[in-house]
Design a protein around this motif. Sequence first.
Motif, PDB file in Angstrom:
ATOM      1  N   ILE A  18      24.776   1.060  46.508  1.00 19.96           N
ATOM      2  CA  ILE A  18      26.101   1.385  47.042  1.00 19.96           C
ATOM      3  C   ILE A  18      27.066   1.707  45.903  1.00 19.96           C
ATOM      4  CG2 ILE A  18      28.132   0.385  48.186  1.00 19.96           C
ATOM      5  CD1 ILE A  18      26.125  -1.136  50.010  1.00 19.96           C
ATOM      6  N   VAL A  19      27.033   0.887  44.847  1.00 21.44           N
ATOM      7  CA  VAL A  19      27.910   1.110  43.686  1.00 21.44           C
ATOM      8  C   VAL A  19      27.559   2.440  43.021  1.00 21.44           C
ATOM      9  CG1 VAL A  19      28.516   0.290  41.374  1.00 21.44           C
ATOM     10  CG2 VAL A  19      28.350  -1.331  43.270  1.00 21.44           C
ATOM     11  N   TYR A  20      26.250   2.710  42.874  1.00 20.64           N
ATOM     12  CA  TYR A  20      25.820   3.975  42.253  1.00 20.64           C
ATOM     13  C   TYR A  20      26.332   5.166  43.052  1.00 20.64           C
ATOM     14  CZ  TYR A  20      22.860   7.802  40.712  1.00 20.64           C
ATOM     15  OH  TYR A  20      22.423   9.023  40.250  1.00 20.64           O
ATOM     16  N   GLU A  21      26.133   5.131  44.374  1.00 25.77           N
ATOM     17  CA  GLU A  21      26.559   6.243  45.230  1.00 25.77           C
ATOM     18  C   GLU A  21      28.067   6.428  45.162  1.00 25.77           C
ATOM     19  OE1 GLU A  21      24.797   8.471  46.743  1.00 25.77           O
ATOM     20  OE2 GLU A  21      22.892   7.552  46.164  1.00 25.77           O
ATOM     21  N   GLU A  22      28.795   5.311  45.050  1.00 21.80           N
ATOM     22  CA  GLU A  22      30.261   5.402  44.971  1.00 21.80           C
ATOM     23  C   GLU A  22      30.699   6.096  43.687  1.00 21.80           C
ATOM     24  OE1 GLU A  22      34.128   2.480  44.303  1.00 21.80           O
ATOM     25  OE2 GLU A  22      32.281   1.620  45.115  1.00 21.80           O
ATOM     26  N   PHE A  23      30.099   5.704  42.566  1.00 20.73           N
ATOM     27  CA  PHE A  23      30.578   6.207  41.276  1.00 20.73           C
ATOM     28  C   PHE A  23      29.938   7.528  40.860  1.00 20.73           C
ATOM     29  CE2 PHE A  23      32.198   1.912  40.995  1.00 20.73           C
ATOM     30  CZ  PHE A  23      33.415   2.103  40.355  1.00 20.73           C
ATOM     31  N   VAL A  24      28.707   7.811  41.328  1.00 20.54           N
ATOM     32  CA  VAL A  24      28.082   9.078  40.937  1.00 20.54           C
ATOM     33  C   VAL A  24      28.881  10.251  41.507  1.00 20.54           C
ATOM     34  CG1 VAL A  24      26.481   9.406  42.891  1.00 20.54           C
ATOM     35  CG2 VAL A  24      25.834  10.194  40.588  1.00 20.54           C
ATOM     36  N   ASN A  25      29.550  10.019  42.630  1.00 20.90           N
ATOM     37  CA  ASN A  25      30.391  11.055  43.230  1.00 20.90           C
ATOM     38  C   ASN A  25      31.770  11.135  42.579  1.00 20.90           C
ATOM     39  OD1 ASN A  25      28.452  11.835  45.181  1.00 20.90           O
ATOM     40  ND2 ASN A  25      28.993  10.081  46.453  1.00 20.90           N
ATOM     41  N   ARG A  26      32.008  10.237  41.616  1.00 21.83           N
ATOM     42  CA  ARG A  26      33.313  10.225  40.937  1.00 21.83           C
ATOM     43  C   ARG A  26      33.203  10.630  39.467  1.00 21.83           C
ATOM     44  NH1 ARG A  26      36.177   4.635  42.041  1.00 21.83           N
ATOM     45  NH2 ARG A  26      37.886   5.730  41.003  1.00 21.83           N
ATOM     46  N   GLU A  27      32.050  11.165  39.085  1.00 19.44           N
ATOM     47  CA  GLU A  27      31.915  11.679  37.721  1.00 19.44           C
ATOM     48  C   GLU A  27      32.995  12.734  37.486  1.00 19.44           C
ATOM     49  OE1 GLU A  27      28.050  13.135  36.809  1.00 19.44           O
ATOM     50  OE2 GLU A  27      27.210  11.169  36.381  1.00 19.44           O
ATOM     51  N   SER A  28      33.562  12.743  36.291  1.00 20.50           N
ATOM     52  CA  SER A  28      34.639  13.666  35.892  1.00 20.50           C
ATOM     53  C   SER A  28      35.988  13.289  36.504  1.00 20.50           C
ATOM     54  CB  SER A  28      34.308  15.120  36.253  1.00 20.50           C
ATOM     55  OG  SER A  28      33.085  15.507  35.672  1.00 20.50           O
ATOM     56  N   GLU A  29      36.059  12.106  37.109  1.00 20.57           N
ATOM     57  CA  GLU A  29      37.334  11.618  37.620  1.00 20.57           C
ATOM     58  C   GLU A  29      37.890  10.545  36.684  1.00 20.57           C
ATOM     59  OE1 GLU A  29      37.316  10.324  41.661  1.00 20.57           O
ATOM     60  OE2 GLU A  29      36.632  12.249  42.443  1.00 20.57           O
ATOM     61  N   ILE A  30      39.116  10.136  36.974  1.00 19.17           N
ATOM     62  CA  ILE A  30      39.771   9.107  36.173  1.00 19.17           C
ATOM     63  C   ILE A  30      39.689   7.779  36.929  1.00 19.17           C
ATOM     64  CG2 ILE A  30      42.128   9.237  37.063  1.00 19.17           C
ATOM     65  CD1 ILE A  30      43.078   9.416  34.170  1.00 19.17           C
ATOM     66  N   VAL A  31      39.549   6.696  36.193  1.00 21.42           N
ATOM     67  CA  VAL A  31      39.440   5.383  36.822  1.00 21.42           C
ATOM     68  C   VAL A  31      40.261   4.386  36.008  1.00 21.42           C
ATOM     69  CG1 VAL A  31      37.362   4.719  35.536  1.00 21.42           C
ATOM     70  CG2 VAL A  31      37.788   3.706  37.760  1.00 21.42           C
ATOM     71  N   THR A  32      40.867   3.439  36.705  1.00 17.69           N
ATOM     72  CA  THR A  32      41.663   2.400  36.042  1.00 17.69           C
ATOM     73  C   THR A  32      40.895   1.084  36.087  1.00 17.69           C
ATOM     74  OG1 THR A  32      43.713   3.478  36.736  1.00 17.69           O
ATOM     75  CG2 THR A  32      43.871   1.189  36.021  1.00 17.69           C
ATOM     76  N   GLY A  33      40.847   0.395  34.957  1.00 19.38           N
ATOM     77  CA  GLY A  33      40.143  -0.880  34.903  1.00 19.38           C
ATOM     78  C   GLY A  33      40.771  -1.823  33.902  1.00 19.38           C
ATOM     79  N   LEU A  34      40.270  -3.059  33.897  1.00 16.81           N
ATOM     80  CA  LEU A  34      40.760  -4.076  32.963  1.00 16.81           C
ATOM     81  C   LEU A  34      39.729  -4.305  31.875  1.00 16.81           C
ATOM     82  CD1 LEU A  34      42.158  -6.747  35.461  1.00 16.81           C
ATOM     83  CD2 LEU A  34      43.478  -5.141  34.083  1.00 16.81           C
ATOM     84  N   VAL A  35      40.188  -4.341  30.629  1.00 14.39           N
ATOM     85  CA  VAL A  35      39.290  -4.645  29.520  1.00 14.39           C
ATOM     86  C   VAL A  35      38.763  -6.064  29.711  1.00 14.39           C
ATOM     87  CG1 VAL A  35      39.102  -4.980  27.031  1.00 14.39           C
ATOM     88  CG2 VAL A  35      40.460  -3.076  27.928  1.00 14.39           C
ATOM     89  N   GLN A  36      37.431  -6.182  29.795  1.00 16.07           N
ATOM     90  CA  GLN A  36      36.828  -7.480  30.068  1.00 16.07           C
ATOM     91  C   GLN A  36      36.385  -8.170  28.791  1.00 16.07           C
ATOM     92  OE1 GLN A  36      34.991  -7.770  33.868  1.00 16.07           O
ATOM     93  NE2 GLN A  36      33.151  -8.690  33.000  1.00 16.07           N
ATOM     94  N   ARG A  37      35.619  -7.445  27.965  1.00 17.50           N
ATOM     95  CA  ARG A  37      35.204  -8.022  26.682  1.00 17.50           C
ATOM     96  C   ARG A  37      34.659  -6.922  25.771  1.00 17.50           C
ATOM     97  NH1 ARG A  37      31.123  -9.059  30.311  1.00 17.50           N
ATOM     98  NH2 ARG A  37      28.974  -8.730  29.632  1.00 17.50           N
ATOM     99  N   VAL A  38      34.523  -7.272  24.504  1.00 16.37           N
ATOM    100  CA  VAL A  38      33.960  -6.358  23.513  1.00 16.37           C
ATOM    101  C   VAL A  38      32.548  -6.822  23.199  1.00 16.37           C
ATOM    102  CG1 VAL A  38      34.199  -5.398  21.204  1.00 16.37           C
ATOM    103  CG2 VAL A  38      36.241  -5.946  22.535  1.00 16.37           C
ATOM    104  N   SER A  39      31.591  -5.894  23.267  1.00 13.49           N
ATOM    105  CA  SER A  39      30.197  -6.228  23.012  1.00 13.49           C
ATOM    106  C   SER A  39      29.581  -5.189  22.092  1.00 13.49           C
ATOM    107  CB  SER A  39      29.415  -6.284  24.334  1.00 13.49           C
ATOM    108  OG  SER A  39      28.050  -6.495  24.107  1.00 13.49           O
ATOM    109  N   LYS A  40      29.320  -5.586  20.831  1.00 12.53           N
ATOM    110  CA  LYS A  40      28.718  -4.684  19.839  1.00 12.53           C
ATOM    111  C   LYS A  40      29.511  -3.379  19.724  1.00 12.53           C
ATOM    112  CE  LYS A  40      24.026  -6.449  20.436  1.00 12.53           C
ATOM    113  NZ  LYS A  40      22.635  -6.141  20.838  1.00 12.53           N
ATOM    114  N   SER A  41      30.819  -3.498  19.590  1.00 11.08           N
ATOM    115  CA  SER A  41      31.775  -2.391  19.443  1.00 11.08           C
ATOM    116  C   SER A  41      31.950  -1.578  20.724  1.00 11.08           C
ATOM    117  CB  SER A  41      31.387  -1.453  18.279  1.00 11.08           C
ATOM    118  OG  SER A  41      30.304  -0.615  18.625  1.00 11.08           O
ATOM    119  N   ASN A  42      31.170  -1.877  21.772  1.00 15.31           N
ATOM    120  CA  ASN A  42      31.400  -1.263  23.079  1.00 15.31           C
ATOM    121  C   ASN A  42      32.411  -2.100  23.853  1.00 15.31           C
ATOM    122  OD1 ASN A  42      29.486   0.746  22.595  1.00 15.31           O
ATOM    123  ND2 ASN A  42      27.830  -0.495  23.443  1.00 15.31           N
TER     124      ASN A  42
END
Length: 370
Positions: A125-149
């Motif tokens: 369900i998550v994949y289908e939701e986001f694969v259709n949103r490629e090239s779009e803008i999304v707002t999120g909260l920075v959760q953590r830093v992992s190996k510079s990612n």
Amino acid sequence: MRAEFLDALEEIVKDKGISKDILYDALEAALKTAYKKNFGSAQNVEIEIDKENGDAKVYAKKTVVEEVENDLLELNIEEARKINPKYEIGDIVRVEVTPKNFGRIAAQTAKQVVLQRIREAEREIVYEEFVNRESEIVTGLVQRVSKSNILVNLGRTEGILPNSEQIQGEIYNQGDRIKSYILEVKKTTKGPQIILSRTHPGLVKRLFELEVPEIHDGIVDIFSIAREPGSRTKIAVYSNDQNVDPVGACVGYKGSRVKAIVDELNGEKIDIVTWNKNIEEFISNSLSPAKVLSVEVNEEEKTAKVIVPDYQLSLAIGKEGQNARLAAKLTNWKIDIKSESQAKAEEVNENITKEESLDDVESENIELID
């Protein structure tokens, strides 16, 4: 498997947004696995769940034969006709073989399998939701830093902002709210992987679409964008309505619209220029804020010679050549910038060279006559 279990499934359907059919398919597959594990894997069985009361029944599928060699898979014709006189050799008969303690054992064994299928369904369900949103803008909260990612919480899942897609010099703190561009959505064994970007030119495009109603409504269009993330962006726009100034619409009242975008990009400078189908005009506009005296183009080689006032040369080229470089990317033309005095000096040198060539030709002619 009783009514309370069915109630729990209904809750899962509501909370997770998973199809009831998917859950029942998962449950039946799990119960089949449980039966074979505990009561013998040699049988060919199928599970049937009563969706009203939650009762699960096991049926062995047996082939009707004249002489039984394997009683797990075969049934004598005489026994079959006791069930239904119409059965013939080769038919498949369903015989109920539900064990007395099947409900308890099946529920224990099936639990993890069902949970796994639920996780898989959630991931899909998550994949289908986001694969259709490629090239779009999304707002999120920075959760953590992992190996510079940077891992960004997007609600139902996480997105990854790789080091290569981060704006150099930007600092991301846990809990910061950031806008990102969905660069790619991949399917992995651990679920969907959502790759985000803060450096892609598409981020600027989407930000303008959000901030400028005229772009969202199609009155103003974006022709091209050239960007050096964290430093400077040039964007070329044009209007489909002669009464609407495309640059003014993007800038907004007292610069409010473009300021909101600059703030989101932490101070990245943005030049907004007007696209023109006349390439000389477009190239001239692309070098903004510098003033251009003339543009001479070579259509075949897609090169342009631009003349600017002497005092505008450094502005036209920009710090470390940035303005000229971005203008070339924006127009997709190679641009050679000269100051007015440089152009005149080159013209004088060309004239001198021509005169010297003519003198040489005349000298050779005189020698031949002699």
